[in-house]
Design a protein around this motif. Sequence first.
Motif, PDB file in Angstrom:
ATOM      1  N   LYS A 199      -0.018  -7.330 -11.944  1.00 39.35           N
ATOM      2  CA  LYS A 199      -0.185  -8.431 -12.899  1.00 39.35           C
ATOM      3  C   LYS A 199      -1.050  -8.029 -14.091  1.00 39.35           C
ATOM      4  CE  LYS A 199      -2.316 -13.024 -13.313  1.00 39.35           C
ATOM      5  NZ  LYS A 199      -2.987 -14.128 -12.576  1.00 39.35           N
ATOM      6  N   PHE A 200      -2.184  -7.381 -13.831  1.00 34.59           N
ATOM      7  CA  PHE A 200      -3.143  -7.120 -14.899  1.00 34.59           C
ATOM      8  C   PHE A 200      -2.936  -5.795 -15.620  1.00 34.59           C
ATOM      9  CE2 PHE A 200      -5.458 -10.182 -12.200  1.00 34.59           C
ATOM     10  CZ  PHE A 200      -5.719 -11.149 -13.158  1.00 34.59           C
ATOM     11  N   LEU A 201      -2.290  -4.823 -14.962  1.00 35.04           N
ATOM     12  CA  LEU A 201      -2.155  -3.497 -15.567  1.00 35.04           C
ATOM     13  C   LEU A 201      -0.718  -2.953 -15.551  1.00 35.04           C
ATOM     14  CD1 LEU A 201      -5.359  -1.926 -13.974  1.00 35.04           C
ATOM     15  CD2 LEU A 201      -5.019  -2.344 -16.422  1.00 35.04           C
ATOM     16  N   ASN A 202       0.220  -3.786 -15.089  1.00 41.88           N
ATOM     17  CA  ASN A 202       1.594  -3.313 -14.912  1.00 41.88           C
ATOM     18  C   ASN A 202       1.633  -2.058 -14.031  1.00 41.88           C
ATOM     19  OD1 ASN A 202       2.774  -5.351 -16.446  1.00 41.88           O
ATOM     20  ND2 ASN A 202       2.580  -4.194 -18.364  1.00 41.88           N
ATOM     21  N   ARG A 203       0.754  -2.019 -13.026  1.00 40.12           N
ATOM     22  CA  ARG A 203       0.653  -0.864 -12.134  1.00 40.12           C
ATOM     23  C   ARG A 203       0.660  -1.366 -10.680  1.00 40.12           C
ATOM     24  NH1 ARG A 203      -2.297   3.586 -14.186  1.00 40.12           N
ATOM     25  NH2 ARG A 203      -2.047   4.437 -12.078  1.00 40.12           N
ATOM     26  N   PRO A 204       1.839  -1.539 -10.067  1.00 38.10           N
ATOM     27  CA  PRO A 204       1.837  -1.944  -8.654  1.00 38.10           C
ATOM     28  C   PRO A 204       1.232  -0.846  -7.796  1.00 38.10           C
ATOM     29  CG  PRO A 204       4.037  -1.283  -9.355  1.00 38.10           C
ATOM     30  CD  PRO A 204       3.191  -1.328 -10.592  1.00 38.10           C
ATOM     31  N   PRO A 205       0.630  -1.203  -6.659  1.00 43.85           N
ATOM     32  CA  PRO A 205       0.044  -0.185  -5.788  1.00 43.85           C
ATOM     33  C   PRO A 205       1.135   0.728  -5.235  1.00 43.85           C
ATOM     34  CG  PRO A 205       0.107  -2.300  -4.671  1.00 43.85           C
ATOM     35  CD  PRO A 205       0.503  -2.561  -6.092  1.00 43.85           C
ATOM     36  N   LEU A 206       0.799   2.003  -5.089  1.00 42.40           N
ATOM     37  CA  LEU A 206       1.754   2.990  -4.607  1.00 42.40           C
ATOM     38  C   LEU A 206       1.196   3.723  -3.388  1.00 42.40           C
ATOM     39  CD1 LEU A 206       2.815   4.581  -8.017  1.00 42.40           C
ATOM     40  CD2 LEU A 206       4.153   2.984  -6.635  1.00 42.40           C
ATOM     41  N   VAL A 207       2.114   4.348  -2.651  1.00 42.59           N
ATOM     42  CA  VAL A 207       1.741   5.181  -1.521  1.00 42.59           C
ATOM     43  C   VAL A 207       2.311   6.572  -1.776  1.00 42.59           C
ATOM     44  CG1 VAL A 207       2.001   5.588   0.946  1.00 42.59           C
ATOM     45  CG2 VAL A 207       1.716   3.256   0.093  1.00 42.59           C
ATOM     46  N   ALA A 208       1.469   7.583  -1.799  1.00 41.94           N
ATOM     47  CA  ALA A 208       1.941   8.956  -1.929  1.00 41.94           C
ATOM     48  C   ALA A 208       2.394   9.437  -0.565  1.00 41.94           C
ATOM     49  CB  ALA A 208       0.836   9.860  -2.468  1.00 41.94           C
ATOM     50  N   VAL A 209       3.532  10.079  -0.530  1.00 39.34           N
ATOM     51  CA  VAL A 209       4.093  10.517   0.746  1.00 39.34           C
ATOM     52  C   VAL A 209       3.587  11.916   1.084  1.00 39.34           C
ATOM     53  CG1 VAL A 209       6.213  11.043   1.995  1.00 39.34           C
ATOM     54  CG2 VAL A 209       6.128   9.074   0.456  1.00 39.34           C
ATOM     55  N   SER A 210       2.989  12.026   2.254  1.00 36.74           N
ATOM     56  CA  SER A 210       2.499  13.311   2.752  1.00 36.74           C
ATOM     57  C   SER A 210       2.644  13.311   4.265  1.00 36.74           C
ATOM     58  CB  SER A 210       1.033  13.513   2.354  1.00 36.74           C
ATOM     59  OG  SER A 210       0.205  12.623   3.083  1.00 36.74           O
ATOM     60  N   ASN A 211       2.018  14.273   4.925  1.00 40.24           N
ATOM     61  CA  ASN A 211       2.106  14.348   6.383  1.00 40.24           C
ATOM     62  C   ASN A 211       1.374  13.211   7.073  1.00 40.24           C
ATOM     63  OD1 ASN A 211      -0.286  15.524   5.395  1.00 40.24           O
ATOM     64  ND2 ASN A 211      -0.644  16.539   7.360  1.00 40.24           N
ATOM     65  N   THR A 212       0.526  12.447   6.351  1.00 40.28           N
ATOM     66  CA  THR A 212      -0.200  11.332   6.976  1.00 40.28           C
ATOM     67  C   THR A 212       0.373   9.964   6.602  1.00 40.28           C
ATOM     68  OG1 THR A 212      -1.783  11.214   5.132  1.00 40.28           O
ATOM     69  CG2 THR A 212      -2.355  12.658   6.989  1.00 40.28           C
ATOM     70  N   SER A 213       1.444   9.934   5.819  1.00 41.27           N
ATOM     71  CA  SER A 213       1.954   8.654   5.331  1.00 41.27           C
ATOM     72  C   SER A 213       2.622   7.827   6.419  1.00 41.27           C
ATOM     73  CB  SER A 213       2.956   8.889   4.194  1.00 41.27           C
ATOM     74  OG  SER A 213       2.329   9.494   3.101  1.00 41.27           O
ATOM     75  N   GLY A 214       3.325   8.471   7.322  1.00 43.02           N
ATOM     76  CA  GLY A 214       3.999   7.747   8.389  1.00 43.02           C
ATOM     77  C   GLY A 214       5.192   6.965   7.875  1.00 43.02           C
ATOM     78  N   LEU A 215       5.873   6.258   8.789  1.00 41.20           N
ATOM     79  CA  LEU A 215       7.051   5.466   8.430  1.00 41.20           C
ATOM     80  C   LEU A 215       6.712   4.377   7.426  1.00 41.20           C
ATOM     81  CD1 LEU A 215       8.507   5.162  12.052  1.00 41.20           C
ATOM     82  CD2 LEU A 215       9.671   6.277  10.127  1.00 41.20           C
ATOM     83  N   ALA A 216       5.543   3.736   7.612  1.00 45.86           N
ATOM     84  CA  ALA A 216       5.154   2.634   6.723  1.00 45.86           C
ATOM     85  C   ALA A 216       4.961   3.120   5.296  1.00 45.86           C
ATOM     86  CB  ALA A 216       3.868   1.978   7.231  1.00 45.86           C
ATOM     87  N   GLY A 217       4.335   4.283   5.146  1.00 45.85           N
ATOM     88  CA  GLY A 217       4.099   4.811   3.807  1.00 45.85           C
ATOM     89  C   GLY A 217       5.391   5.150   3.095  1.00 45.85           C
ATOM     90  N   ILE A 218       6.341   5.741   3.817  1.00 49.56           N
ATOM     91  CA  ILE A 218       7.627   6.079   3.219  1.00 49.56           C
ATOM     92  C   ILE A 218       8.380   4.813   2.827  1.00 49.56           C
ATOM     93  CG2 ILE A 218       9.884   7.128   3.687  1.00 49.56           C
ATOM     94  CD1 ILE A 218       8.339   9.113   5.545  1.00 49.56           C
ATOM     95  N   ALA A 219       8.367   3.799   3.686  1.00 46.45           N
ATOM     96  CA  ALA A 219       9.037   2.535   3.382  1.00 46.45           C
ATOM     97  C   ALA A 219       8.433   1.888   2.137  1.00 46.45           C
ATOM     98  CB  ALA A 219       8.921   1.592   4.581  1.00 46.45           C
ATOM     99  N   HIS A 220       7.110   1.906   2.065  1.00 45.32           N
ATOM    100  CA  HIS A 220       6.458   1.295   0.898  1.00 45.32           C
ATOM    101  C   HIS A 220       6.801   2.054  -0.384  1.00 45.32           C
ATOM    102  CE1 HIS A 220       3.225   0.186  -1.901  1.00 45.32           C
ATOM    103  NE2 HIS A 220       3.234  -0.972  -1.249  1.00 45.32           N
ATOM    104  N   TRP A 221       6.859   3.378  -0.299  1.00 38.68           N
ATOM    105  CA  TRP A 221       7.201   4.177  -1.474  1.00 38.68           C
ATOM    106  C   TRP A 221       8.598   3.817  -1.978  1.00 38.68           C
ATOM    107  CZ3 TRP A 221      10.704   7.426  -3.600  1.00 38.68           C
ATOM    108  CH2 TRP A 221      10.290   8.198  -4.685  1.00 38.68           C
TER     109      TRP A 221
END
Length: 463
Positions: free
Chosen positions: A381-403
């Motif tokens: 809303k304030f910066l036109n920057r939605p939160p992101l998840v960088a995918v790495s060996n610790t991201s897991g299924l949830a991180g990949i789905a969010h990406w």
Amino acid sequence: MENRKVYLDKHSNLLQLEEHMYPLVDVEKPNVFRNLFRYDEIPKIAFNDRIVPHSMPDEIWITDTTFRDGQQSRAPYSPEQIVKIYEYFHRLGGPKGKIRQCEFFLYSKKDRDAVYQCMEKGYEFPEITSWIRASKKDFELVKEIGMKETGILVSCSDYHIFYKLKMTRRECMEHYLSVVRECLETGVSPRCHLEDITRSDIYGFVIPFCLELMKLKEEYQIPVKVRVCDTMGYGVNYPGAVIPRSIPGIIYGIRVHAGVPSELIEFHGHNDFYKAVSNSSTAWLYGASGVNCSLFGIGERTGNTPLEAMVFEYAQLRGTLDNMDTAVITELAEYYEKEIGYTVPSRTPFVGRNFNVTRAGIHADGLLKNEEIYNVFDTDKFLNRPPLVAVSNTSGLAGIAHWINTYFHLPEGKQVDKNTEMVAMVKAWVDKEYEEGRMTVLTDEELLEVIEAARKRLGCELM
């Protein structure tokens, strides 16, 4: 005691007893506070537990030094770049002009061309001001261009007075006052930059000098501003710390003992000890209306107070952005990267590429369920920057789905989750990469290629 005036303080609504006058203390040897600032030791922060009250002004604002102090530490901006950035500041400050002023150099033709082009925009805010040394030759430049206000360098520590200027305090004060008077004679409002104030004799030089400035203000009926310059970043905001390092003590002394009204006090901080933002906020809290900043903190040595930081400090202290357009901050960061060739460090708050990117799998899982858990506010809303998840060996299924959901802007009903087959296929590829010894985060291009292959294999669409 009997002859001292009693008056009502408009902020506290308490009766106050007029303070003693503070005459200049002319000394034969410089006072360099060697007990605090031994050059062969780390500077000391001492306390005397003298506390001064908060006194937040009725109105506070931001001023900018991107084109002055900011330009001292990098390749000069072109006139076209200066004009474009100035236009961004106008939009960012909003209709109430919360970005109140921008200061410019006047020494080169390029600087003067930029000033003229910005003036042609006709904006009320940011007001265009200049900066000069305390010399009559420099002042000719101000008169030539027709500035309404100019900053004047008035170094105030004995380090500068004795070692650099080779003067006594009295000689120095008389020189400064003569330049200020000439400024006032032509109707230009001076802004006195009290350089190196956090190593200065506050009650032996700074307060007496500010008292003289206020006399000139009354004589000419023209505003005389003072900029409190923490040039070396020595200032601290701790309650009970001793001056000259105490920012609350300095602001209080200038406001109460020198009689400088809040609207004529501005703080300019440096970040040598990581305190520029906290000291700037403290200056607001104790009575300075203005804080002077540089975009992305770009400035001398470690830099100045980042302008974008104080936009969000303003909102936190006042409970409102007062119509500042914070999305412009992201546009500015993109402009610097694409047009100027400057990359903001990736983890810089609000503007860095990774400021709202999470890498930990457990955090990504929480972000996927509710982004409030791991995002500082609604950055989309304030910066036109939605939160992101960088995918790495610790991201897991949830991180990949969010990406995937974030990158493709998938709407409700179309989003994937950690039980989606495509996500499992991508994770299998990610796991294989790291099992084979990979150490780096995966790039967007790599992920897109793998997702496209999985999509084709499954015969599905993402939209």
